[in-house]
Design an enzyme around this catalytic site. Structure first.
Site, mmCIF file in Angstrom:
data_model
loop_
_atom_site.group_PDB
_atom_site.id
_atom_site.type_symbol
_atom_site.label_atom_id
_atom_site.label_comp_id
_atom_site.label_asym_id
_atom_site.label_seq_id
_atom_site.Cartn_x
_atom_site.Cartn_y
_atom_site.Cartn_z
ATOM 1 N N ASP A 86 0.157 -1.617 6.985
ATOM 2 C CA ASP A 86 -1.416 -1.089 6.250
ATOM 3 C C ASP A 86 -2.452 -1.723 6.827
ATOM 4 O O ASP A 86 -3.378 -0.948 7.376
ATOM 5 C CB ASP A 86 -1.045 -1.346 4.704
ATOM 6 C CG ASP A 86 -2.541 -1.475 3.775
ATOM 7 O OD1 ASP A 86 -2.827 -0.272 3.982
ATOM 8 O OD2 ASP A 86 -3.244 -2.322 3.718
ATOM 9 N N GLU A 107 3.665 3.256 6.918
ATOM 10 C CA GLU A 107 3.111 2.147 7.201
ATOM 11 C C GLU A 107 4.135 1.283 7.870
ATOM 12 O O GLU A 107 3.756 0.276 8.572
ATOM 13 C CB GLU A 107 2.268 1.718 6.086
ATOM 14 C CG GLU A 107 1.307 2.622 5.685
ATOM 15 C CD GLU A 107 0.262 1.901 4.347
ATOM 16 O OE1 GLU A 107 -0.604 2.273 4.292
ATOM 17 O OE2 GLU A 107 1.252 1.305 3.720
#
EC number: 3.1.26.3
Length: 239
Positions: free
Chosen positions: A54, A126
Site C-alpha cells: 500500500d 498491493e
C-alpha cells in the site's frame, strides 16, 4: 490447517508473463497470493505484504502524478491519488491480470461479502507490489505500477470525484431526491461474480452498471447517468 500448495511452475509463469516481472525468490509470489483463509497457523499471507505494498503503491503513483501533472494543485493531485490507489482501482488491476485464478483461499472466503471480495482482490495487488519490491527493489516495483497505473492516471476521469457522491449531490440539488440503487442481476461463481446494478432518480430513465462487485457496478451506473445528463463529460478513454 495444512499449508496451502505452492503455485505450479506453469501458474507462476503465467502470472509473471502478464505482470512483466520474473521473481528471483519464487516463494514471494506464493506468499503474495495466499489469502488468510488458506494460511497455516504460523504461515505467511498477503496481509502483511499488503501493508507494505500500500505504501509502495502510494509513493509510486504520487511520484508519477507529481511529474506528469505539473500545473495541478496539491488538492487536484490528492483527488487523483486517492482514486488511483482506491480499492476499486486496485481490484480492477487484479481483474485485468486475472489474479482471481491464482489466489489461494480457504473455504471461509465463500462467506465474505461482496465488498470484502473486492477488498481481497485489491489487497492481493498491493501484496504483489510489496513482493516485487522485496524481491528486486523500488525500480522493479515502480515499473509494475506504471505498467498498470500510468494509463489510468492519464484518463480524463482520473481526477473526478466519487461518482456516487457526485450523483447524490446533483440529485439533491436538482430534484431534492436521493438516487436508488438496485441489484438487477448477479451471475458467475463466488470467486468471480458479475453484478448488474440499476440507479434511479425520480422520473429520469434509469441507468445500468455492470462490474465484478456490487460497489463497482453502482459506481459504473452512477458514472453513466452523470455522463448522460451532461454533469460529467464522457471520457474518451477505453476502460
Amino acid at each position: 490447517m495444512k499449508a496451502p500448495k505452492a503455485l505450479t511452475a506453469e501458474e507462476r509463469e503465467k502470472v509473471e508473463a502478464v505482470i512483466g516481472y520474473h521473481f528471483i525468490g519464487k516463494e514471494r509470489l506464493d506468499k503474495a497470493l495466499t489469502h488468510s483463509s488458506a494460511r497455516p497457523a504460523k504461515g505467511s499471507d498477503y496481509e502483511r505484504l499488503e501493508f507494505l505494498g500500500d505504501r509502495v503503491l502510494g509513493l509510486c503513483v504520487a511520484e508519477h502524478l507529481f511529474k506528469v501533472f505539473r500545473a495541478a494543485t496539491e488538492g487536484e493531485l490528492s483527488v487523483r491519488l486517492n482514486q488511483l490507489v482506491s480499492a476499486e482501482t486496485c481490484a480492477a488491476v487484479a481483474d485485468e491480470i486475472q489474479l482471481h485464478r491464482y489466489i489461494r483461499t480457504g473455504a471461509d472466503v465463500k462467506k465474505l461479502t461482496d465488498k470484502n471480495m473486492l477488498n481481497v482482490r485489491a489487497d492481493v495487488v498491493e501484496s504483489l507490489i510489496a513482493a516485487i519490491y522485496l524481491d528486486a527493489g523500488l525500480e522493479a516495483a515502480r515499473a509494475f505500477v506504471l505498467k498498470f497505473w500510468a494509463e489510468r492516471a492519464s484518463r480524463q476521469d482520473a481526477g473526478r470525484r466519487d461518482a456516487k457522491t457526485e450523483l447524490q449531490e446533483w440529485a439533491h440539488a436538482k430534484f431534492a431526491v436521493t438516487p436508488v440503487y438496485r441489484v438487477a442481476d448477479r451471475s458467475g461463481p463466488d470467486h468471480d461474480p458479475s453484478f448488474t446494478v440499476t440507479v434511479e432518480i425520480g422520473k429520469l430513465e434509469p441507468e445500468t452498471g455492470i462490474d465484478r462487485s456490487k460497489r463497482a457496478a453502482e459506481q459504473a451506473a452512477a458514472t453513466r447517468l452523470l455522463e448522460r445528463e451532461g454533469v460529467w463529460t464522457r471520457s474518451t478513454a477505453s476502460d
